[in-house]
Design an enzyme around this catalytic site. Structure first.
Site, PDB file in Angstrom:
ATOM      1  CB  THR A 151      -0.822   0.012   1.312  1.00 27.26           C
ATOM      2  OG1 THR A 151      -1.439  -1.251   1.490  1.00 27.26           O
ATOM      3  CG2 THR A 151      -1.880   1.078   1.306  1.00 27.26           C
ATOM      4  NE  ARG A 179      -7.887  -8.169  -0.616  1.00 23.63           N
ATOM      5  CZ  ARG A 179      -6.836  -7.431  -0.262  1.00 23.63           C
ATOM      6  NH1 ARG A 179      -6.487  -6.382  -0.997  1.00 23.63           N
ATOM      7  NH2 ARG A 179      -6.142  -7.735   0.812  1.00 23.63           N
ATOM      8  CB  VAL A 180     -12.481  -4.151   0.218  1.00 22.82           C
ATOM      9  CG1 VAL A 180     -11.999  -2.971   1.058  1.00 22.82           C
ATOM     10  CG2 VAL A 180     -13.349  -3.658  -0.935  1.00 22.82           C
ATOM     11  N   GLY A 181      -9.216  -4.807   0.940  1.00 23.26           N
ATOM     12  CA  GLY A 181      -8.326  -5.083   2.056  1.00 23.26           C
ATOM     13  C   GLY A 181      -8.483  -4.041   3.146  1.00 23.26           C
ATOM     14  CG  ASP A 182      -5.021  -2.944   5.480  1.00 19.71           C
ATOM     15  OD1 ASP A 182      -4.610  -3.646   4.539  1.00 19.71           O
ATOM     16  OD2 ASP A 182      -4.363  -1.994   5.956  1.00 19.71           O
ATOM     17  CB  THR A 201       1.631  -1.102   4.320  1.00 18.03           C
ATOM     18  OG1 THR A 201       1.881  -1.851   3.126  1.00 18.03           O
ATOM     19  CG2 THR A 201       2.928  -1.009   5.117  1.00 18.03           C
ATOM     20  N   GLY A 202       0.495  -4.119   4.509  1.00 18.92           N
ATOM     21  CA  GLY A 202       0.791  -5.530   4.719  1.00 18.92           C
ATOM     22  C   GLY A 202      -0.334  -6.414   4.225  1.00 18.92           C
ATOM     23  N   GLY A 204      -3.694  -7.494   4.000  1.00 22.97           N
ATOM     24  CA  GLY A 204      -4.888  -6.748   4.345  1.00 22.97           C
ATOM     25  C   GLY A 204      -5.890  -7.499   5.195  1.00 22.97           C
TER      26      GLY A 204
END
Length: 268
Positions: A151, A179-182, A201-202, A204
């Protein structure tokens, strides 16, 4: 203007900005992060706001094809490029977009939601809203680079003591459409209040499950202690990184993997 009193002396906040280029990235991407930090600092150092500074910094990283945001967004399993971005300020404003397409700089669309009655838009609805307000619509070619962790993000405090955070991502290579991450999730991928500003970041899904940034924000102690607490929530095999700063002028980036980051202030 927020100030701090130390032994009877009123001390004005020190302007500061931090940027990161994503967990899993290395030294080869540091120049892009440095350019972003310089762009943000150019705003802060001339009296600009924390909000304008983080937007300037993140936009530079969205325009960098080596980083996973905007132009460098990773392709989904169907070949699409869907982007997420979020912005928030220490006075309680929030804006985010998820799975938006044909938007080279989604962070600007997210910022435009800060003063709206709705704060989060997704998919075609997000792009329709952006169209109605004249935001650039253009094909985003995206990147074939395999990625699941990175990110870009920035946090800042200005000379008035206002803080802001902005983050943006192209998601994960090969993940399903939608898809949605953090990254655009309040409390997981980013947080800011009158005391602290953070972005993560990482991986998600793992970051979201831990509600990482909110938990770090609540941790007592120095900013370094808080970030280390956050990293220790994860098994070492899960790549995670954080940048954060406080109203007292502490700022640092930490990760359990490679993560290019940069700090700019008048004294450091």
């Amino acid at each position: 203007m927020r100030s701090h009193r130390t032994h009877g002396v009123v001390r004005l906040p020190e302007a500061m900005l931090l940027c990161h280029g994503g967990a899993g990235h290395g030294a080869k991407d540091q120049p892009g992060v440095d350019r972003a930090a310089d762009a943000g600092w150019a705003v802060l150092s001339t009296g600009g706001s924390a909000l304008d500074a983080v937007l300037a910094a993140v936009e530079v990283m969205e325009d960098d094809p080596a980083l996973n945001a905007g132009t460098g967004g990773r392709k989904r399993d169907d070949g699409s490029v869907q982007l997420d971005a979020a912005v928030a300020t220490s006075d309680g404003r929030l804006g985010a977009v998820m799975c938006i397409e044909e938007t080279p700089n989604p962070v600007r669309v997210a910022a435009a939601l800060l003063d709206e009655s709705i704060h989060i838009l997704a998919g075609d609805g997000a792009r329709d809203w952006a169209d109605a307000r004249g935001f650039v619509k253009a094909t985003v070619e995206g990147s074939e680079c395999p990625s699941s962790t990175d990110t870009v993000g920035a946090v800042a405090i200005d000379s008035d003591g206002a803080m802001a955070v902005a983050c943006s991502t192209g998601g994960c290579t090969g993940r399903p459409r939608g898809r949605v991450g953090d990254t655009p999730l309040w409390g997981s991928g980013f947080w800011v209040d009158e005391r602290i500003a953070l972005t993560a970041t990482g991986i998600g899904e793992a970051i979201t499950q831990k509600l990482l940034c909110h938990r770090v924000a609540l941790h007592e102690g120095s900013i370094e202690d808080a970030l280390r607490f956050g990293l220790d929530l994860f098994d070492a095999s899960i790549e995670v990184g954080l940048i954060g700063l406080t109203a007292e002028g502490e700022g640092i980036g930490l990760a359990n993997t490679g993560m290019p980051w940069a700090l700019r202030s008048a004294t450091r």
